[in-house]
Every structure is written in structure tokens, then in C-alpha cells.
Write an enzyme that holds these catalytic residues in place. Structure first.
Site, PDB file in Angstrom:
ATOM      1  N   LEU A   1       0.845  -1.188   0.000  1.00 14.53           N
ATOM      2  CA  LEU A   1       0.000   0.000   0.000  1.00 14.53           C
ATOM      3  C   LEU A   1       0.883   1.242   0.000  1.00 14.53           C
ATOM      4  O   LEU A   1       1.940   1.276   0.636  1.00 14.53           O
ATOM      5  CB  LEU A   1      -0.903   0.024   1.245  1.00 14.53           C
ATOM      6  CG  LEU A   1      -1.889  -1.141   1.419  1.00 14.53           C
ATOM      7  CD1 LEU A   1      -2.659  -0.987   2.721  1.00 14.53           C
ATOM      8  CD2 LEU A   1      -2.835  -1.252   0.236  1.00 14.53           C
ATOM      9  N   ASP A   2       0.435   2.295  -0.707  1.00 14.59           N
ATOM     10  CA  ASP A   2       1.153   3.557  -0.714  1.00 14.59           C
ATOM     11  C   ASP A   2       1.188   4.156   0.692  1.00 14.59           C
ATOM     12  O   ASP A   2       0.378   3.810   1.553  1.00 14.59           O
ATOM     13  CB  ASP A   2       0.492   4.555  -1.671  1.00 14.59           C
ATOM     14  CG  ASP A   2       0.502   4.084  -3.112  1.00 14.59           C
ATOM     15  OD1 ASP A   2       1.375   3.266  -3.450  1.00 14.59           O
ATOM     16  OD2 ASP A   2      -0.363   4.535  -3.885  1.00 14.59           O
ATOM     17  N   ARG A   3       2.093   5.101   0.886  1.00 15.83           N
ATOM     18  CA  ARG A   3       2.306   5.729   2.200  1.00 15.83           C
ATOM     19  C   ARG A   3       1.009   6.233   2.825  1.00 15.83           C
ATOM     20  O   ARG A   3       0.747   6.018   4.007  1.00 15.83           O
ATOM     21  CB  ARG A   3       3.299   6.875   2.055  1.00 15.83           C
ATOM     22  CG  ARG A   3       3.548   7.644   3.348  1.00 15.83           C
ATOM     23  CD  ARG A   3       4.556   8.753   3.163  1.00 15.83           C
ATOM     24  NE  ARG A   3       4.867   9.385   4.428  1.00 15.83           N
ATOM     25  CZ  ARG A   3       6.084   9.686   4.843  1.00 15.83           C
ATOM     26  NH1 ARG A   3       7.121   9.428   4.066  1.00 15.83           N
ATOM     27  NH2 ARG A   3       6.290  10.258   6.009  1.00 15.83           N
TER      28      ARG A   3
ATOM     29  N   ARG B   1      -5.042   5.483  -8.332  1.00 19.84           N
ATOM     30  CA  ARG B   1      -4.865   6.935  -8.417  1.00 19.84           C
ATOM     31  C   ARG B   1      -4.683   7.386  -9.870  1.00 19.84           C
ATOM     32  O   ARG B   1      -5.270   8.397 -10.297  1.00 19.84           O
ATOM     33  CB  ARG B   1      -3.667   7.341  -7.558  1.00 19.84           C
ATOM     34  CG  ARG B   1      -3.860   7.036  -6.089  1.00 19.84           C
ATOM     35  CD  ARG B   1      -2.537   6.960  -5.325  1.00 19.84           C
ATOM     36  NE  ARG B   1      -1.844   8.249  -5.315  1.00 19.84           N
ATOM     37  CZ  ARG B   1      -0.604   8.390  -4.861  1.00 19.84           C
ATOM     38  NH1 ARG B   1       0.074   7.339  -4.393  1.00 19.84           N
ATOM     39  NH2 ARG B   1      -0.046   9.592  -4.875  1.00 19.84           N
TER      40      ARG B   1
END
Length: 296
Positions: free
Chosen positions: A135-137, A235
Site C-alpha cells: 500500500l502507498d504511504r 490513483r
């Protein structure tokens, strides 16, 4: 730390060699190779066995995986972990925002890996950090960690075979169509280390399914399912169809609703790597996500 796996040979497997049987159970070549250093790694009916040993109906096979060293270069750091589930083979966490999943330049002590290292150091247990779904930050939600090499190998194969069903929630700008499929390849944007873009010439295949759950205040609440797992896929795809996520510093830095991209790993559905039982985990939606959609 050691993990012992017990197996009973059934009719379809009699006559197999130990090596063939273990490969069928998901033991990778790397795992089997590493076991050579442990003379007691494999026993058959209580006696040491070897890769070429032939199995008979009803045989009891015991396999021991040993790990005495933790992951290098991950400094244990006190951190509150939101644990959704834990057993001998997997750890499922609810990842908070503003938390990278592993160390990188400028992020040496503030990552989820640091918190997990501290959690097991307090227990006096070695732990190798094996993250299955990344998962992204600033993306929140359910994340699977494998606690041993076998569960990691099996879960990684499930991911490659698209057997781990991932359900995301996102807030996007505009009124999203009721449902749709985005099939648009993604590549690294030219001249950028981080940014990705839809690129039909150089991109890798990427497919996202979406459904509009509700609309409010000019935004839509979307449920999304991934066929592929490209970096920043949701995104990039939502921006591509004209419905970017607000608060996305890289693709849509509009912060009037929320200070980070409202993307949440809501559910994970997969088979337990060892027991084979179906598993379903749901991560509670964080308050800033809820407020960004509800508030005017």
C-alpha cells in the site's frame, strides 16, 4: 523462531518422493535449498527423511522451518499496531495513513516495518518482514504480512494468480458513472522517479473495476477491485477517466476536503496459506476519510 508443519500422506500422493510432495504443498526451490542446513528439517514417521524418500499411504511427514535472524537494516521502533488477525503463519494489519510500509531514503524509522520489528523484538522473536500486498504511504487499510517463508511463497503465488481479492474504497471528484472497467496500461512518467501515467505505447497492462456507491457534495464514493497491481494504479486510473482523488499530492493536490489521498484497502479475501480455509478481513474506514465525504 521455528514453525513445524505436519502432513499425512493420502492416496493420491502415495509413491511420490518427499521432494515432489513438498513442492505440491507450496515449498519453493529457495525454501527447500535453505532446509539443507538443518539435519532435522524433514522427518518421516519420526525418522529423518530425504528428498528422494518415497511416501506411502498414511505416512506422517514433519517439516521444520527455522529462522534465527531478523530482517537486516530494519530498526525496531515503538509503534501502535492495529492488528486485525494473527496466527503462526500470517499477520493482518490495518495500516494508518502517513506510514510507508518499508524503509527507504529519508524513511528509516517511521515505517510499518519498523513497528512490526519492535512488536516481535519485545516478544524476543526473530521476524523477517514479508509484505504480501503493498500500500502507498497515505493509503490506509488491510495489509497481509507472512510470518514464515512457506506462507510467504504460497501467498505470493496467490497474488500472482489473482486469488487474493482486494476491495478498495476511494473518494473521487465528480459524479462517477454507476460502474465501469478501466483497461489502460501504466508506465513511469518520463523524467520522474515516482509519478506514473497511462501510456499505451510503453505501459504494462492494468485493469481496474469500479462501482459508484454514493454521491455527495460533488464527489463520489467508489468501490474498486484490481485485476492487476501496478504502482499507483487506482490513483492513475481515476485521474485518467477524469475523476481524480482529492488530496493526492502527486496527481491532484487539492486539499479542501482531506490532506491525503482518500484511498482505503477495505477488504481482503483469500485462502489461508496453510489451513486453506477462506479468510475475509475488513478494515474500519478512518475518520478523516468519512469526514471528507460526509462534510460539506
Amino acid at each position: 523462531m521455528q514453525r513445524i508443519f505436519e502432513y499425512t500422506v493420502t492416496s493420491p500422493e502415495q509413491g511420490m518422493s518427499v521432494l515432489e510432495y513438498l513442492k505440491k504443498q507450496g515449498f519453493s526451490r529457495h525454501i527447500l535449498s535453505s532446509m539443507k542446513a538443518d539435519p532435522g528439517a524433514i522427518s518421516l514417521n519420526g525418522t529423518r527423511a530425504y528428498g528422494r524418500t518415497e511416501l506411502s499411504l498414511g505416512d506422517r511427514l514433519s517439516v521444520r522451518l527455522m529462522e534465527t535472524q531478523s530482517s537486516e537494516n530494519i530498526l525496531p521502533t515503538p509503534m501502535e499496531l492495529q492488528i486485525l488477525f494473527e496466527d503462526q503463519d500470517i499477520l493482518v494489519l490495518n495500516k494508518p495513513a502517513d506510514t510507508p510500509i518499508h524503509p527507504s531514503i529519508g524513511n528509516y524509522t517511521n515505517t510499518l516495518a519498523n513497528g512490526v520489528a519492535y512488536y516481535y523484538a519485545k516478544k524476543g522473536e526473530p521476524f523477517v518482514y514479508r509484505c504480501i500486498n503493498r500500500l502507498d504511504r497515505d493509503t490506509t487499510g488491510a495489509l497481509i504480512l507472512a510470518k514464515n517463508a512457506l506462507s510467504a511463497a504460497i501467498l505470493s503465488q496467490q497474488m500472482a494468480d489473482r486469488q487474493i481479492k482486494r476491495t478498495y474504497l476511494a473518494i473521487v471528484q465528480g459524479i462517477l458513472p454507476k460502474e465501469g472497467v478501466i483497461n489502460a496500461p501504466i508506465a513511469r512518467a518520463e523524467g520522474s522517479v515516482m509519478e506514473r501515467e497511462v501510456n499505451f505505447q510503453k505501459g504494462e497492462p492494468a485493469v481496474t473495476h469500479y462501482q459508484c456507491l454514493e454521491t455527495k457534495n460533488g464527489c463520489s464514493l467508489a468501490e474498486l477491485h484490481l485485476e492487476t497491481g501496478r504502482t499507483h494504479q487506482i490513483r492513475v486510473h481515476m485521474k485518467y477517466i477524469g475523476h481524480p482523488l482529492p488530496g493526492d499530492y502527486l496527481y491532484n493536490p487539492v486539499y479542501d476536503r482531506i490532506k491525503r489521498q482518500p484511498l482505503h484497502s477495505y477488504q481482503l479475501n483469500f485462502f489461508h496459506p496453510i489451513t486453506k480455509k477462506p479468510m475475509l478481513f475488513t478494515a474500519p474506514v478512518p475518520s478523516d476519510f468519512k469526514n471528507a465525504f460526509i462534510n460539506d
